[in-house]
Scaffold this active site. Structure first.
Site, PDB file in Angstrom:
ATOM      1  N   ARG A  46      81.512  57.075 140.320  1.00 36.72           N
ATOM      2  CA  ARG A  46      82.631  56.768 140.574  1.00 36.72           C
ATOM      3  C   ARG A  46      83.895  56.229 139.004  1.00 36.72           C
ATOM      4  O   ARG A  46      83.113  55.598 138.184  1.00 36.72           O
ATOM      5  CB  ARG A  46      82.802  55.750 141.835  1.00 36.72           C
ATOM      6  CG  ARG A  46      85.084  55.670 142.243  1.00 36.72           C
ATOM      7  CD  ARG A  46      85.172  55.279 142.980  1.00 36.72           C
ATOM      8  NE  ARG A  46      84.401  54.049 143.341  1.00 36.72           N
ATOM      9  CZ  ARG A  46      84.901  53.816 143.816  1.00 36.72           C
ATOM     10  NH1 ARG A  46      85.343  53.764 145.528  1.00 36.72           N
ATOM     11  NH2 ARG A  46      84.257  52.059 145.024  1.00 36.72           N
ATOM     12  N   LYS A 105      88.113  57.929 151.093  1.00 39.77           N
ATOM     13  CA  LYS A 105      89.292  56.942 151.667  1.00 39.77           C
ATOM     14  C   LYS A 105      90.478  57.257 150.946  1.00 39.77           C
ATOM     15  O   LYS A 105      91.632  57.893 150.957  1.00 39.77           O
ATOM     16  CB  LYS A 105      89.317  55.755 152.384  1.00 39.77           C
ATOM     17  CG  LYS A 105      88.013  55.671 153.369  1.00 39.77           C
ATOM     18  CD  LYS A 105      88.002  54.335 153.917  1.00 39.77           C
ATOM     19  CE  LYS A 105      87.281  53.625 153.211  1.00 39.77           C
ATOM     20  NZ  LYS A 105      85.918  53.206 152.487  1.00 39.77           N
ATOM     21  N   ARG A 160      89.650  46.623 159.162  1.00 38.65           N
ATOM     22  CA  ARG A 160      88.976  46.409 158.331  1.00 38.65           C
ATOM     23  C   ARG A 160      87.795  45.291 159.063  1.00 38.65           C
ATOM     24  O   ARG A 160      87.356  45.358 159.406  1.00 38.65           O
ATOM     25  CB  ARG A 160      88.532  45.830 156.875  1.00 38.65           C
ATOM     26  CG  ARG A 160      87.654  47.018 156.201  1.00 38.65           C
ATOM     27  CD  ARG A 160      87.790  46.520 155.095  1.00 38.65           C
ATOM     28  NE  ARG A 160      87.005  46.665 154.097  1.00 38.65           N
ATOM     29  CZ  ARG A 160      87.449  48.017 152.779  1.00 38.65           C
ATOM     30  NH1 ARG A 160      88.605  47.600 153.385  1.00 38.65           N
ATOM     31  NH2 ARG A 160      86.407  47.879 151.629  1.00 38.65           N
ATOM     32  N   ARG A 199      78.169  45.494 149.951  1.00 38.97           N
ATOM     33  CA  ARG A 199      79.275  46.190 150.852  1.00 38.97           C
ATOM     34  C   ARG A 199      79.035  46.824 151.982  1.00 38.97           C
ATOM     35  O   ARG A 199      79.929  46.892 152.842  1.00 38.97           O
ATOM     36  CB  ARG A 199      79.947  46.847 149.925  1.00 38.97           C
ATOM     37  CG  ARG A 199      80.881  45.899 149.118  1.00 38.97           C
ATOM     38  CD  ARG A 199      80.940  46.539 147.817  1.00 38.97           C
ATOM     39  NE  ARG A 199      81.976  47.829 148.080  1.00 38.97           N
ATOM     40  CZ  ARG A 199      82.316  49.070 146.974  1.00 38.97           C
ATOM     41  NH1 ARG A 199      81.711  48.897 145.757  1.00 38.97           N
ATOM     42  NH2 ARG A 199      83.673  49.898 147.591  1.00 38.97           N
ATOM     43  N   ARG A 250      84.365  50.114 138.066  1.00 39.57           N
ATOM     44  CA  ARG A 250      84.935  49.247 139.242  1.00 39.57           C
ATOM     45  C   ARG A 250      83.975  47.540 138.939  1.00 39.57           C
ATOM     46  O   ARG A 250      82.028  47.712 139.011  1.00 39.57           O
ATOM     47  CB  ARG A 250      85.125  49.400 140.677  1.00 39.57           C
ATOM     48  CG  ARG A 250      86.803  49.729 140.761  1.00 39.57           C
ATOM     49  CD  ARG A 250      86.828  50.298 141.888  1.00 39.57           C
ATOM     50  NE  ARG A 250      86.072  49.803 143.533  1.00 39.57           N
ATOM     51  CZ  ARG A 250      86.590  50.312 144.951  1.00 39.57           C
ATOM     52  NH1 ARG A 250      87.465  50.812 144.641  1.00 39.57           N
ATOM     53  NH2 ARG A 250      85.877  49.600 145.428  1.00 39.57           N
TER      54      ARG A 250
END
Ligand code: AP5
Length: 225
Positions: A128, A14, A89, A172, A161
């Site tokens: 990432r 996203k 969400r 998550r 992160r």
């Protein structure tokens, strides 16, 4: 003016796509996760309240998110529309967006779902790297920066992160399945949902999104003519 919502599990792309759309089409990219992380970094009251939820992989309570998004969507740049990334969400957030948030009010023009299987998500999130200064996103294998560990855009040092530990990623994904996936039915019922295979490569996903945005924009122009 065009209002787009990007939906999809953690790591579905996203942020990658929304930031390119902002650069190429000038549509403001509004990411609830980036706004929250900026509040955590700046030690605001919202940041202090949100951080424990984010560190566990839980959703931040709707009341905090709705205040934050109402502020953001009321800013002048959002008059021209937006690409929302990470919001809504929950069904309660989607209803609030429809009914009362910001100066644009009303439902989005298109909701685009990036479909990516869990094995690919785990691969993406473990590699990432993110820029804490400008929020640019990289991947150590598939989208590396030109200089290892350094952001191509602003030169800041890239980080992993806090919520990228394996147990937090699992949480998550579980929270996504329970609380966010019902939005697919919500938007399907409003005939706003467009589904894209999110595994077809960054450029192909972008092309598919741009086609949907162009069609939605033409339909908005027709309605307002
Ligand atoms: P948030 O920051 O929104 O995280 P997320 O939705 O879990 O999504 P990510 O940012 O992890 O992934 P992405 O889909 O943007 O993928 P990306 O482009 O980075 O939320 C974090 C936390 O904040 C939540 O857990 C919650 O606590 C809180 N929060 C936020 N919003 C909230 C809300 N509305 N309500 C309540 N709480 C909220 O890509 C991932 C990787 O894949 C990158 O390395 C990228 O290079 C790579 N990649 C991307 N596309 C491709 C592709 N097509 N092919 C191969 N690799 C690709």
């Amino acid at each position: 003016m065009i209002r787009i919502v990007l939906l999809g599990p953690p790591g579905s792309g996203k942020g990658t796509q929304a930031s390119t759309l902002q650069k190429r089409r000038g549509i403001p990219h509004i990411a609830s996760g980036d706004l929250l992380r900026a509040n955590v970094r700046d030690h605001t009251q919202l940041g202090r309240q949100a951080q424990p939820y984010m560190d566990r992989g839980d959703l931040v309570p709707d009341a905090l998110i709705l205040d934050m998004m109402s502020d953001r969507l009321s800013q002048p740049d959002a008059r021209e529309g937006y690409v929302l990334d990470g919001f809504p969400r929950t069904v309660a957030q989607a209803e609030a967006l429809e009914q009362r948030l910001g100066q644009l009010g009303g439902e989005p023009d298109a909701v685009i779902y990036l479909d990516v299987p869990e094995t690919e998500i785990l691969r993406r999130l473990s590699g990432r790297r993110t820029c804490p200064a400008c929020n640019a996103v990289y991947h150590v294998d598939t989208m590396p920066p030109q200089r290892e560990g350094i952001c191509d855009t602003c030169g800041a040092e890239l980080v992993q992160r806090q919520d990228e530990k394996p147990d937090v990623i699992r949480k998550r994904l579980q929270v996504y399945a329970e609380q966010t996936q019902p939005l697919l039915e919500f938007y399907r019922g409003r005939s706003l949902l467009h589904e894209i295979d999110g595994t077809i490569g960054v450029d192909n996903v972008l092309r598919a999104i741009e086609d949907i945005v162009a069609t939605a924009r033409a339909s908005v122009q027709e309605q307002t003519a």
